[in-house]
Design a protein around this motif. Structure first.
Motif, short mmCIF file in Angstrom:
data_model
loop_
_atom_site.label_atom_id
_atom_site.label_comp_id
_atom_site.label_asym_id
_atom_site.label_seq_id
_atom_site.Cartn_x
_atom_site.Cartn_y
_atom_site.Cartn_z
N SER A 29 -1.92 43.05 -6.88
CA SER A 29 -2.05 41.63 -7.24
C SER A 29 -0.86 41.17 -8.08
O SER A 29 -0.40 40.03 -7.96
CB SER A 29 -3.36 41.39 -7.97
OG SER A 29 -3.39 42.12 -9.17
N ASP A 33 1.75 38.18 -7.12
CA ASP A 33 2.08 37.09 -8.04
C ASP A 33 3.58 36.94 -8.23
O ASP A 33 4.12 35.82 -8.23
CB ASP A 33 1.41 37.33 -9.41
CG ASP A 33 -0.10 37.20 -9.34
OD1 ASP A 33 -0.59 36.53 -8.39
OD2 ASP A 33 -0.78 37.76 -10.22
N GLU A 37 5.88 33.72 -7.21
CA GLU A 37 6.73 33.02 -8.19
C GLU A 37 8.20 32.99 -7.73
O GLU A 37 8.88 31.98 -7.91
CB GLU A 37 6.61 33.69 -9.57
CG GLU A 37 5.27 33.46 -10.22
CD GLU A 37 5.07 34.29 -11.47
OE1 GLU A 37 6.04 34.93 -11.92
OE2 GLU A 37 3.95 34.31 -11.99
N ARG A 53 0.58 31.30 -1.72
CA ARG A 53 0.49 32.68 -2.21
C ARG A 53 -0.08 33.56 -1.10
O ARG A 53 -1.07 33.20 -0.45
CB ARG A 53 -0.42 32.73 -3.43
CG ARG A 53 -0.49 34.07 -4.09
CD ARG A 53 -1.42 34.01 -5.31
NE ARG A 53 -1.42 35.24 -6.04
CZ ARG A 53 -2.16 36.29 -5.70
NH1 ARG A 53 -2.96 36.25 -4.67
NH2 ARG A 53 -2.11 37.39 -6.43
#
Length: 182
Positions: A29, A33, A37, A53
């Protein structure tokens, strides 16, 4: 979670060999992330809303690979032969043969043979020094393949005279080239 990764080295004879990597749940995870980003930071302001995402690592890898493939495809797609002639100006179709613009190197092999022949002849002439007649006989008979009888007839001399000079030239060349290290 298992991820299937295909490396370029693993494609042999068209058969793909996937490497499977197992990642414990929730460990990926953070990676998802970070990827989100990074893609969000690289996106243009008007395209930031389209960036989403990835839910799985496999989806993230597929997205990364498709980016690389699209970049590769964009660069290589026009490198083949065009199907239709294209001109930027409004002139009629160019009917010249494209083969005329390609460099012709068909005589390169012949030129290389000629250079090599001249180099060998030069080495023989320099090795025999003052005996240029011997060098001419050796080149004509041993390299060019002219029969001794025919060569003697062309010079108007006796055949035995040519044979003796040829043997002397061979002996001298043998002495010289045996001393040389190749």
């Amino acid at each position: 979670m298992k991820i299937r990764v295909l490396y370029e080295d693993n494609i042999k004879n068209g058969h793909k060999f996937y490497t499977t990597i197992e990642i414990p749940d929730n460990d990926y995870s953070v990676m998802l992330d970070i990827d989100y980003e990074q893609r969000l930071a690289e996106a243009k302001p008007e395209k930031k809303a389209e960036v989403k995402r990835c839910e799985t690592v496999q989806e993230m890898f597929d997205l990364m690979n498709s980016k690389e493939y699209n970049h590769w495809r964009r660069y290589h797609r026009h490198l083949g032969n065009p199907k239709t002639p294209y001109r930027k100006d409004d002139e009629s179709e160019d009917e010249t043969d494209v083969m005329d613009t390609i460099a012709d190197d068909t005589q390169e092999i012949e030129r290389n043979h000629q250079y090599e022949y001249e180099d060998v002849c030069q080495k023989i002439r320099s090795a025999l020094g003052k005996k240029q007649e011997w060098a001419d006989i050796f080149i004509a008979v041993r390299i060019d393949g002219t029969p001794i009888r025919e060569y003697a007839k062309s010079l108007g001399v006796n055949e035995n005279n040519i044979t003796k000079k040829l043997k002397r030239a061979e002996k001298k060349l043998k002495e010289i080239f045996e001393k040389c290290q190749i």
